[in-house]
Design a protein around this motif. Structure first.
Motif, PDB file in Angstrom:
ATOM      1  N   PHE A   1       0.817  -1.213   0.000  1.00 54.34           N
ATOM      2  CA  PHE A   1       0.000   0.000   0.000  1.00 54.34           C
ATOM      3  C   PHE A   1       0.858   1.274   0.000  1.00 54.34           C
ATOM      4  N   ILE A   2       1.970   1.226   0.740  1.00 54.72           N
ATOM      5  CA  ILE A   2       2.749   2.460   0.874  1.00 54.72           C
ATOM      6  C   ILE A   2       3.880   2.556  -0.159  1.00 54.72           C
TER       7      ILE A   2
ATOM      8  N   SER B   1       4.048   5.566  -2.832  1.00 54.93           N
ATOM      9  CA  SER B   1       4.359   6.847  -2.192  1.00 54.93           C
ATOM     10  C   SER B   1       5.819   6.922  -1.787  1.00 54.93           C
TER      11      SER B   1
ATOM     12  N   ILE C   1       8.263   9.746  -3.275  1.00 58.41           N
ATOM     13  CA  ILE C   1       8.860  10.776  -2.404  1.00 58.41           C
ATOM     14  C   ILE C   1      10.381  10.676  -2.422  1.00 58.41           C
TER      15      ILE C   1
ATOM     16  N   TYR D   1      11.841  13.998  -3.886  1.00 54.26           N
ATOM     17  CA  TYR D   1      12.235  14.861  -2.764  1.00 54.26           C
ATOM     18  C   TYR D   1      13.646  14.529  -2.278  1.00 54.26           C
TER      19      TYR D   1
ATOM     20  N   VAL E   1      -2.803   7.652  -4.784  1.00 51.77           N
ATOM     21  CA  VAL E   1      -1.509   7.263  -4.204  1.00 51.77           C
ATOM     22  C   VAL E   1      -1.445   7.594  -2.714  1.00 51.77           C
ATOM     23  N   ALA E   2      -1.872   8.808  -2.346  1.00 48.52           N
ATOM     24  CA  ALA E   2      -1.756   9.227  -0.946  1.00 48.52           C
ATOM     25  C   ALA E   2      -2.726   8.475  -0.052  1.00 48.52           C
TER      26      ALA E   2
ATOM     27  N   LEU F   1      -3.896   5.402  -0.534  1.00 44.15           N
ATOM     28  CA  LEU F   1      -3.334   4.052  -0.379  1.00 44.15           C
ATOM     29  C   LEU F   1      -2.301   4.060   0.744  1.00 44.15           C
ATOM     30  N   ALA F   2      -1.418   5.054   0.716  1.00 44.39           N
ATOM     31  CA  ALA F   2      -0.345   5.112   1.712  1.00 44.39           C
ATOM     32  C   ALA F   2      -0.887   5.439   3.100  1.00 44.39           C
TER      33      ALA F   2
ATOM     34  N   TYR G   1      -3.780   4.901   4.289  1.00 46.74           N
ATOM     35  CA  TYR G   1      -4.482   3.692   4.727  1.00 46.74           C
ATOM     36  C   TYR G   1      -3.478   2.632   5.158  1.00 46.74           C
ATOM     37  N   GLY G   2      -2.465   2.429   4.335  1.00 49.40           N
ATOM     38  CA  GLY G   2      -1.451   1.415   4.640  1.00 49.40           C
ATOM     39  C   GLY G   2      -0.733   1.681   5.948  1.00 49.40           C
ATOM     40  N   PHE G   3      -0.340   2.929   6.161  1.00 49.06           N
ATOM     41  CA  PHE G   3       0.388   3.275   7.383  1.00 49.06           C
ATOM     42  C   PHE G   3      -0.467   3.066   8.629  1.00 49.06           C
TER      43      PHE G   3
ATOM     44  N   THR H   1       2.814  13.105  -5.331  1.00 46.42           N
ATOM     45  CA  THR H   1       2.862  12.684  -3.929  1.00 46.42           C
ATOM     46  C   THR H   1       3.418  13.782  -3.041  1.00 46.42           C
ATOM     47  N   THR H   2       2.648  14.148  -2.025  1.00 40.98           N
ATOM     48  CA  THR H   2       3.184  15.030  -0.994  1.00 40.98           C
ATOM     49  C   THR H   2       2.990  14.334   0.343  1.00 40.98           C
ATOM     50  N   ALA H   3       3.972  14.521   1.218  1.00 39.85           N
ATOM     51  CA  ALA H   3       3.876  13.924   2.549  1.00 39.85           C
ATOM     52  C   ALA H   3       2.657  14.477   3.266  1.00 39.85           C
TER      53      ALA H   3
ATOM     54  N   ILE I   1      -0.435  12.403   2.451  1.00 41.72           N
ATOM     55  CA  ILE I   1      -0.371  11.094   3.111  1.00 41.72           C
ATOM     56  C   ILE I   1      -0.722  11.252   4.582  1.00 41.72           C
TER      57      ILE I   1
END
Lengths: 306, 274
Positions: A30-31, A34, A38, A42, B83-84, B86-87, B89-91, B149-151, B154
């Motif tokens: 899932f992650i 991202s 990043i 970045y 994308v964000a 998914l992440a 949710y995953g985290f 994607t931006t932190a 997420i």
């Protein structure tokens, strides 16, 4: 539909099964996208910038020069001017804006106030504009023969036009006023929603003890809103230290370099002058250092008051 | 004394509201006036709107710029949300110590100023241009790709997932739904408000993005709205009426989003601080 059905079946099942995070590889999938993106857009460029900052030369002909770019920073008058301007914008604009936003939020939090929604919408409205669009409007509003001078003269506040765009002092004021106009309402909304969670009885008790409005503000409101003030001041700090759109479109950095910011100087070094990507990267680390430095200071200040 | 205080509160709020609204008023009124009238400080609506529209269409490709901005903003929003979320949710759902460390490292990217990334990114897309010109320099794709994607986004989704009723997932698992199916068939439909708020934040920032498109886009056919406004604003013989009209058009989409989706707009702002 599907979810409501599920909802029912869950109510029966959830009593028996408690949710536990599932272990294993699936979570990482899932992650994954991202993390890759990043790192790619970045962290990898940041590393590249660090490597570039030790090189110098025009365009693609780069040579390793060690710390030369960093020592050059301290004797570069344009960089020092940009650094000075950026720090001035940050030191004056951020507190000015936060105090205004706090003042508006306290005023609008008053239950007896009429036309509350109208005032709130009006003050928030600037936050929907694009940075470039409002900058161009401000450029015309504050031109030397612009409408602001006309209005101020008609109101007899000034007797002759202020040279907003050609005076280094007033040009800085225009930038500060513009950013404040754009962001006060935005920050006010955060404070307003936080104030709505403050128990009214605290204020009542304070009033019974004879606390003045000022005392209530500094002894109750500010401490209650501290986490949210910290949040807004850090995001504003990061924003102001990266200032680009406004000086670029209102003053073009001028007059002279009176409103040039570090971001603008990096842009000029990379894309306007003969490109010196190495030196531009060294300049960009000045912003990184400042963001980290000022964020830590703000965390410390907020922590100490406790 | 109390009366005086009340009057001064209303006074401050009225003056501040006027200051907040005045530039909008100036922009709309000026869009209907001749350039001379704008520079002489006329603050009443004029009759020059249709001439301004005609001149605007004749001088710049505003239709193309609107289309470019729309393509960029919509593509960025759809991809960024997918994308964000998914992440996020995953985290949160598959939480583990190792993932929390990764999460904190990703958050550090919020401290990186874009000015520091601009040069390396430009060089990176220069290299990409040689291999795959369709996503290289001076393409709409090159504007979208680094901004997907931006932190922050997420983080936003993770914060909101904390309030997601996790029993729903357990029930789905009982019914034999796959892990990916749980996300698409249960999580997404339940989190509509969060997605709406995230969509507004992302669309707005993409629509208004200026610095990166300025760096990476070169040909006029790829111009976005902020680039067009900026170049109009810095022209040597500006037609103020036409420029103000262009700004009105540029501001309209975000202003409409605000007025019609105000609830989600504010939810988006607040979602980051829960």
């Amino acid at each position: 539909m599907e979810t409501t059905n599920l909802n029912k079946s869950i109510k029966q099942k959830s009593e028996k099964y408690k949710f536990k995070p599932k272990k294993g590889l699936i979570g990482w999938i899932f992650i994954l996208i991202s993390v890759i993106l990043i790192c790619l857009f970045y962290f990898y460029p940041m590393l590249q910038a660090l490597l570039l900052s030790f090189q110098s030369g025009a365009g693609v002909n780069l040579q390793f020069v060690g710390l030369e770019n960093y020592t050059r920073l301290f004797s570069d008058p344009t960089f020092l001017a940009a650094l000075f301007n950026t720090v001035i914008f940050f030191l004056i604009q951020v507190p000015f804006m936060i105090i205004l936003a706090l003042m508006f939020s306290v005023m609008l939090n008053n239950k007896k106030l009429k036309f509350k929604g109208l005032f709130r919408t009006a003050i928030f409205l600037p936050a929907v504009t694009s940075l470039v669009a409002y900058s161009v409007i401000f450029k015309y509003l504050f031109s030397n023969n612009g409408i602001i001078n006309t209005i101020l003269m008609n109101l007899s506040i000034i007797s002759e036009p202020i040279l907003w765009m050609s005076d280094p002092f007033w040009a800085k004021i225009v930038i500060i006023l513009a950013i404040t106009w754009r962001w006060v309402g935005y920050n006010m909304i955060f404070y307003l929603s936080a104030l709505q969670n403050v128990d009214e009885s605290i204020y009542e008790a304070a009033r019974m003890d004879g606390a003045s409005a000022f005392q209530q503000f500094f002894k109750i409101t500010i401490p209650m809103l501290k986490p949210i003030i910290l949040f807004t001041s850090i995001t504003s700090t990061i924003g102001t230290l990266q200032l680009f759109d406004e000086p670029m479109n209102i003053t073009g950095g001028g007059p002279g370099n009176a409103t040039l910011t570090i971001s603008q100087y990096i842009y000029d070094l990379s894309f306007e002058y003969t490109p010196d990507f190495g030196y531009a990267s060294a300049v960009s680390f000045a912003i990184v250092v400042m963001i980290v430095f000022f964020s830590i200071i703000q965390f410390k200040l907020a922590g100490d008051k406790k | 004394m109390n009366k005086l205080k009340q009057i001064s509160v209303y006074g401050i709020l009225i003056v501040s509201s006027i200051i907040s609204i005045f530039p909008f008023f100036f922009m709309i009124v000026s869009a209907t006036n001749k350039s001379v009238d704008v520079s002489s400080g006329k603050l009443l609506p004029g009759t020059n709107l249709f001439t301004n529209i005609k001149n605007l269409l004749a001088t710049v490709e505003i239709g193309q710029a609107l289309l470019n901005s729309a393509i960029i903003a919509v593509t960025t929003t759809v991809l960024a949300l997918l994308v964000a979320s998914l992440a996020g949710y995953g985290f949160e759902i598959y939480r583990s110590r190792a993932k929390d460390i990764v999460f904190n490292i990703l958050l550090l990217s919020m401290m990186i100023p874009f000015a520091a990334l601009m040069v390396p990114l430009f060089r990176m897309f220069g290299t990409i241009s040689e291999i795959a010109p369709v996503i290289g320099i001076d393409t709409l794709a090159s504007v979208v790709i680094p901004t997907i994607t931006t932190a922050f986004l997420i983080f936003f989704f993770r914060q909101n997932t904390k309030m997601f009723p996790k029993e729903l997932l357990e029930a789905g698992r009982m019914d034999g739904v796959s892990e990916l199916g749980l996300f698409f068939r249960i999580y997404i439909p339940t989190m509509k408000t969060t997605y709406a708020a995230a969509a507004i934040i992302t669309f707005m920032s993409s629509w208004n993005n200026y610095l990166w498109p300025l760096v990476v886009l070169q040909s006029p056919k790829n111009q976005t709205i902020p680039l067009l406004i900026s170049s109009l604003g810095s022209s040597y013989s500006p037609d103020y009426g036409v420029i103000m009209l262009a700004i009105v058009i540029a501001t309209l989409p975000t202003a409409l989003i605000f007025f019609f989706l105000q609830k989600y707009f504010v939810a988006g702002m607040m979602g980051s601080i829960k």
